[in-house]
Design an enzyme around this catalytic site. Structure first.
Site: not given
Lengths: 532, 894
Positions: B247, B381, B494, B553, B569, B627
């Site tokens: 991440d 979300d 996610d 993701r 992201d 998004h």
């Protein structure tokens, strides 16, 4: 294959109890019926081409403007008309015909999709009439209230204007008075100053004489000093190691073991600054008095911030973001302590300050009289000046208020210097129109500024429907908070809801009679909304 | 919400505040990863490994041979397989490991079918095996050990030719009795510390490495996920490309740092041949790429590739092509194909962190209708859940989820709610309690439940590698378990790298335990399992009827079978818009076709121009979702003024009109593994000029897109391959046939071109959602080649169930145009499906005006069709053939 053969539809409109049948192609509004004549070529409404009538509503788009398919979804830019008897007629985009979703309350848009639509027009019509009626009542009453508001505002405005005029006249007088008093003060201060200087000079001379005599007396007391005798005076220790050695003492005495009067006169200047007599040394040991008088706090200036009417809780000038909660509290505590300390100013007698010097003798009666006169002149002047400042502030405040745009008829005037609160599950929101908006956590925590008064920002035809408050507390990695206040007509002046549609951009709904429009005179009967 | 970061944990705050761009110091370089550093210190040279040819064992399907490392006498076992479909599998493990080494399960769809290997020649130092037809041979050299795959006189690929085979055998610690003391310890072998985190490495060193040489190859692709160019770069002077699911907060462009997903598949391409290397290993992996042509001219090109993994074994699938399509077929035969999504998932998705409450959802939904913009999915979300307890709803903002879902269903629309794999440790939370009581959590090195910080605060991480855990997880999506859920609600996974805010490199400790295996062994597989379990759950809740839709993701090889991925992201920057193309192309090359990037950019606030351009790009990428980060201003399509609203509406409407084409392409990729979004070289493998192109691409083989990705651009220069076969296909209404030119300057629309020789089916009646368009008629767009012929396909089914697969309920038509005759032929005679859709219009470009047009129906009846001919653009429009889309028919132009 979905071929639509239903070209025509029967529309029943119930009016005055008489059913009327009107034939026209599906989706055509009554106003355009004349363009769709059965068995005659149809000309696209933009005039671009003519097509056989059987190609109207044949589920293929022939006209660029979509006018040949009012009742099918064939044209991308077409529109479909629903009569919605009992409610309001409307147009929907052609793409919503037979898409399985009931759009027209009369169900006419879903004639071939299998969607099970119910005719809800009557119900909707009833509800709408109820709402309209309620709205009409509110508008009516609200509009009445608005008239009062306008009257009061106008009256208030007049009063304020004349008050300003009055005050400006008064101010002029005050100005003059201040100038007169300033002259008086200055005139009184000159002799005062001279008398005081005289007095001071005399005293200085006197003090010098006294000091000389004291010096002599002290020397006499110290006389006949031997080295050993001198050694008892540790204060004379040259290297500050705590003891006055024999050598050091001898040094002070010019190398001799003992001195006589004549030689002592030459020794005395070496030691007199440090020398303590037995008596005075005791005093010094016991005395804890500071050498200088403690600073005396002068009472704070009497000038105050202009007081805003009806706003009992003035806002702090700076906003402190939530991140600094704790610091903030600490600071509050600190200020409280400060207040306590400064509350009773302790004044110490100045005479005790210096052991060596005697107090200045009081002024003689003549001098004192001059001082008293000057003081009075000063007080008078200051008082007049303060009054002038206050008046200036008042004038400025009123002028500021008068400068606000309170609407075409000043109907928003009454909101000025008022605050309205709304409590939600988490926060207390506070709207102070023309000033600022804030948000405070319900269960403790500091206040966040959601914006200060910016401008009216409604649409061009009526900018008074929206208020914009800007430059609130900054957001992390984001903009400063801002709030849009949406004003709707209501009998009461209330914040009805708040939301944060976008991070740090708030929306507040606010009802006020000030935006109520004059009710239309026409009667709101259901028939007005029905098409024949 | 007034709070921004302050309601989060201090650690997150730290993360949030770190910087505007990625904080590189949070992530390891090769030098900071002990095994990578050690392995990379080994330079090309003579391999210490020797094949012991006398240990050869050959069965029908398998050859085994022992290898010995002459430095330490440790023996390895080499297994060679010839696989059906022109592939070779090479497996190397320790002959007698101290304990079993991890072999990646659940990625291959089945045991690959083997074919007979035969020894065709042998001497004391080599062995020649036949790989079947076409003179393909596998040569095993004994000393030094190396493998060469040759075709005739040509070497296709060599293994260990640079001597970089290195296999760290499992060993006992020095301080234990069984330690033999032969080898020296290097730093980081038994413990390694990065920043404040110590990896206890109880099993010691276990890394593996192998090199591959590709003579004649200058272009290699694949090994996603990296925010980098399509063509992989030489890594000689930089870090290797890293594959370790992470991440990465505010990732940077153009570097080899690891991102959220990993697919260890590399594709090589030259005009002669396309090949693939699939390195089946789920541990942290680094890939070095070295090209001898870098900075040189006129040498025989060669690319060398070196794979390094921290643990597990060497298990490589060599896909020998020879054409791009063959490699895709070969890889699909190993790991499966893209799941066939419900049609609506290919439509437009509206997402934001977060839609605040039910009222907000309703308002946005109405906004789309008010502005006549279609959409299919609205997304929720993390804020929708009650205190980030997934499978629940925030009681004050989403008190009536079913009411909300029903409202959407009434509009024939759908919703996606997020369900992340970190589970709030909270004894009042049913999901947590059950996982804990069933002992389903990942364990820390000491055997307790592993805990880390994530959105909800202290969280547990279910062990998704455990099939029982996955079955239980899947069961939680049942309508009676997941309260408030309905059939039009789908799921988004996610943070499944997994993201652990306070873990090393923001992920899980490598010495955490999944049953007997260390997290080190399974890391890159975790995200795949999360998505698999979730997709299984959606299938299960519908009784096996409905196709699922799950976005993930993190991903790995095989993730294509479970749904869609997005590029994580990104940011509202032109560079991020541009990079979305190579990022998704790279994924498509390795099987994952359902790819998209956050439209508008996740972080930061896009300008209206950037947002519009991004919609125009997104409309032509497989997964099309807007998004935005919670701290950005709202950006629903209508918030940027009427002109921009119109441009965005147009882009989205183009997507909807082309949904039949997208759907058919997904059916195709589901069947064959051919990517949906393709680099130009895939279709033009002999055109060297296409090999590095990454600013334009193909959708299927018939649409070429060169989106505008530059600020202030008034045009693009598009490369049109295939000698004038391509013609413009830009707006819903405007067409322009082009001369055989190479460049085309465009002004304000989306530069999209239809290939000459193709037929594309569209639904030009764009409605509120794709579901509303299910029964609408088709328009056929025929772009004949220079020979005057064209072909295309039309695929129709119920758009959302498995009936197409289990009951062969679908329509699959082949459309062909030649000699002025257009006909529709059944491609799947054994299938059956009745559709209400019909053919409303046929548009033929670039022809001449016919004197008459006749439609012949299957029953022999004939009728004349009306037509219009626009002579300026040479466009012939046939009016309302009216035939059912599933029927046989022929149209003849005279």
């Amino acid at each position: 294959m979905t071929c639509v053969h239903l070209l025509l539809t029967l529309v029943f409109a119930v009016s005055l109890g008489t059913p009327v049948e009107i034939q026209r192609p599906r989706g055509v509004p009554l106003t355009k019926k004349q363009f769709y004549v059965e068995n005659k070529p149809f000309t696209c409404l933009d005039g671009s081409r003519a097509i056989p009538f059987d190609r109207v509503n044949d589920d293929y788009c022939d006209c660029k403007d979509g006018s040949d398919e009012p009742g099918t979804a064939a044209c991308p830019n077409g529109s479909f008309h629903c009569t919605n008897a009992g409610y309001r007629p409307m147009f929907i985009p052609s793409s919503r015909i037979n898409d399985g979703i009931c759009d027209c309350c009369d169900t006419t848009d879903e004639y071939n999709s299998g969607a099970k639509c119910e005719n809800t027009c009557k119900e909707l019509g009833r509800k709408e009439r109820e709402v309209l009626q309620k709205m009409a009542e509110i508008t009516k009453e609200g509009f009445l209230l608005k008239q009062h508001l306008i009257e009061e505002a106008k009256k208030g405005q007049q009063e304020k204007k004349s008050k300003v005029t009055d005050m400006q006249g008064n101010k002029k007088q005050l100005d003059e008075k201040v100038e007169v008093l300033r002259t008086v003060k200055e005139t009184a201060e000159q002799p005062e100053k001279e008398a005081k200087e005289r007095h001071l000079k005399a005293w200085e001379e006197q003090k010098a004489a006294i000091r000389l005599e004291k010096d002599k007396a002290k020397m006499a007391e110290a006389f006949f000093v031997s080295v050993s005798e001198l050694q008892s005076h540790a204060e004379l220790d040259a290297d500050a190691d705590g003891t006055l050695t024999e050598t050091e003492a001898q040094g002070l005495m010019g190398g001799a073991e003992q001195v006589d009067t004549s030689t002592f006169e030459s020794v005395w200047p070496n030691i007199k600054d440090k020398y303590h007599s037995e008596v005075s040394r005791e005093e010094a040991d016991m005395s804890c008095l500071p050498e200088e008088p403690a600073p005396v706090e002068t009472p704070p200036d009497e000038v105050k911030e202009p007081v805003v009417v009806n706003d009992s809780e003035p806002y702090p000038e700076d906003d402190i973001s939530e991140e600094e909660d704790e610091d903030d509290e600490d600071e509050d505590d600190y200020h409280e302590d400060d207040d306590k300390v400064s509350a009773p100013p302790t004044i110490k007698a100045p005479e005790k300050s210096h052991e060596d010097e005697e107090a200045m003798p009081p002024y003689d009666a003549d001098t004192q009289a001059l001082i008293d006169a000057a003081q009075k002149a000063r007080d008078d002047f200051e008082e007049a000046e303060k009054a002038l400042r206050e008046m200036d502030d008042q004038i400025r405040n009123i002028e500021k208020e008068l400068s606000f745009d309170f609407g075409p008829d000043a109907e928003f005037t009454y909101l000025y210097s008022q605050c309205y609160e709304l409590t939600t599950s988490e926060y207390i929101y506070r709207l102070c129109p023309f000033n600022r908006i804030s948000q405070k956590p319900k269960y403790g925590g500091s206040e966040t500024n959601l914006g200060t008064w910016g401008s009216w920002s409604g649409p061009e035809n009526n900018k008074y429907l929206l208020m914009k408050y800007e430059h609130g507390t900054g957001c992390w990695q984001g903009p400063n908070r801002s709030t849009t206040v949406k004003l709707t007509c209501g009998k009461e002046t209330v914040v009805t809801s708040t939301s944060e549609p976008s991070r740090c951009e708030y929306l507040m709904e606010f009802t006020t009679p000030a935006v109520c429009q004059e009710p239309a005179n026409t009667d709101l009967s259901p028939h007005d909304h029905e098409e024949l | 919400m007034a709070a921004s970061c302050d309601s989060l944990l201090p650690l997150i705050l730290l993360l949030c505040l770190s910087a505007q761009a990625v904080d590189r110091s949070n992530f390891k370089t090769c030098d900071q990863s002990a095994f990578c550093k050690h392995q990379r210190e080994l330079k090309p040279g003579q391999s210490p490994y020797r094949a012991l040819l006398d240990t050869l064992e050959l069965s029908d399907s398998r050859l085994t041979l022992q290898l010995i490392n002459d430095n330490n006498k440790v023996r390895l076992l080499l297994e060679l397989y010839r696989l059906q479909g022109n592939m070779t599998r090479v497996k190397i493990n320790e002959l007698k490991p101290l304990k079993p080494r991890y072999e990646v399960p659940d990625v291959l769809i089945s045991d690959p079918i083997t074919e007979a290997l035969s020894v065709v020649a042998q001497d004391e130092n080599s062995l020649v095996l036949s790989l079947g037809g076409k003179d393909q041979r596998l040569i095993v050299s004994a000393q030094p050990f190396r493998l060469d795959i040759v075709e005739g006189p040509q070497v296709l690929m060599s293994l260990n030719s640079r001597g970089l085979l290195a296999f760290e055998h499992l060993r006992a610690r020095k301080d234990t009795a069984s330690h033999t003391g032969k080898e020296e310890d290097k730093p980081g072998m038994w413990e390694e510390t990065f920043k404040s985190h110590t990896d206890s490495k109880p099993n010691g060193p276990s890394s593996i490495s192998l090199d591959f040489s590709l003579p004649g190859v200058e272009h290699v692709y694949g090994i996603p996920e990296h925010a980098d160019t399509l063509k992989l770069k030489n890594t000689d002077g930089s870090d290797p490309y890293r594959l370790y699911n992470l991440d990465v907060f505010q990732y940077e462009l153009h570097n080899p740092m690891a991102l959220y997903g990993a697919v260890p598949v590399l594709i090589s391409h030259s005009t002669d041949r396309t090949m693939g290397i699939f390195w089946l290993n789920a541990a942290e992996t680094w890939v070095d790429i070295s090209s001898n042509t870098a900075g040189k001219v006129r040498v025989i090109p060669q690319t060398d590739v070196r794979w390094i993994s921290e643990s597990g074994l060497i298990d490589v699938f060599i896909m020998l092509g020879p054409k791009p399509a063959d490699v895709f077929t070969q890889y699909a035969s190993l790991t499966g194909t893209q799941s066939f999504p419900p049609l609506s998932a290919l439509a437009y998705h509206q997402c934001r962190w977060n839609y605040n409450d039910q009222e907000d959802v309703k308002t946005v939904d109405q906004g789309f209708d008010e502005h006549d913009i279609p959409y299919d999915f609205i997304w929720l979300d993390i804020e929708h859940a009650d205190g980030k307890r997934y499978f629940t709803w925030d009681p004050s903002n989403f008190p009536q989820p079913k009411e909300m879902l029903q409202g959407l269903m009434d509009k024939r629309r759908k919703l996606v709610a997020i369900v992340d794999p970190h589970i709030r440790v909270d004894s009042g939370y049913k999901i947590h309690n059950e996982i804990r009581s069933k002992n389903f959590y990942v364990k820390n090195k000491d055997g307790g439940d592993y805990e880390g910080w994530c959105w909800p605060g202290n969280s547990g991480y279910p062990d998704f590698t455990n099939p029982e855990m996955r079955a239980w997880w899947a069961s939680q999506f049942a309508y009676d378990q997941y309260e408030g859920s309905m059939e039009n609600q789908y799921i988004w996974n996610d943070m499944n790298e997994p993201s652990v805010f306070n873990g090393p490199e923001v992920t899980m400790h490598k010495d955490a335990l999944h049953g007997v295996w260390e997290h080190r062994d399974v890391h890159n597989l975790y995200g795949l399992y999360v998505q698999k379990a979730t997709a299984d759950g959606l299938i299960l809740r519908s009784g096996g009827v409905q196709r699922p839709f799950v976005l993930t993701r993190a991903f790995f090889a095989g993730s294509q079978r479970y749904g869609a991925v997005w590029t994580g992201d990104n940011a509202a920057e032109w560079g991020h818009l541009k990079i979305s193309i190579p990022m998704c192309l790279s994924l498509g090359l390795v099987g994952i076709s359902f790819c998209g990037a956050d439209v508008g950019g996740f972080f930061k606030h896009p300008s209206a121009e950037l947002l519009v351009r991004w919609y125009q790009v997104g409309a032509y990428q497989p997964f099309f979702r807007a998004h935005a980060h919670i701290d950005t201003p709202r950006r629903e399509p209508w918030l940027f003024g009427p002109e921009n609203t119109a441009l965005i509406r147009e882009a989205i409407r183009q997507r909807y009109a082309l949904l039949p084409y997208w759907y058919q392409l997904f059916y195709n990729t589901h069947r064959t593994g051919q990517p949906v979004m393709r680099p130009l070289w895939v279709e033009y493998p002999d055109d060297v000029a296409t090999f590095s192109i990454e600013d334009e691409y193909l959708i299927g083989k018939d649409l070429l897109v060169h989106p505008v990705t530059d600020e202030g651009a008034t045009g693009v220069t598009a490369y049109l391959p295939g000698k004038g076969e391509v013609m413009c296909f830009s707006t819903l209404n405007g067409f322009l046939s082009l001369p055989s030119l190479k460049y085309f300057l465009w002004v304000s629309h989306i530069p999209v071109f239809q290939r000459g020789g193709s037929i594309i089916c569209r639904k030009d009646r764009v409605r509120r959602s794709s579901s509303c368009m299910e029964n609408d008629p088709y328009t056929l767009y025929v772009a004949p080649s220079s020979q005057g012929s064209a072909e295309g396909e039309l695929y129709i089914d119920d758009f959302h169930t498995f009936s197409f697969e289990v009951a062969k309920q679908f329509v699959h038509r082949h459309l062909s145009f030649s000699a002025n005759t257009l006909s529709s032929r059944n491609l799947a005679p054994d299938s059956q499906f009745s559709t209400a859709s019909w053919i409303e219009k046929i548009v033929i470009f670039g022809g001449s005006q016919p004197s008459s047009v006749t439609l012949k129906n299957a029953d022999g009846t004939e009728s004349a069709l009306e037509f219009e001919f626009g002579s300026t653009l040479a466009v012939l429009t046939l009016r309302k053939p009216g035939v059912n889309a599933a029927a046989d028919w022929t149209v003849v132009l005279r």
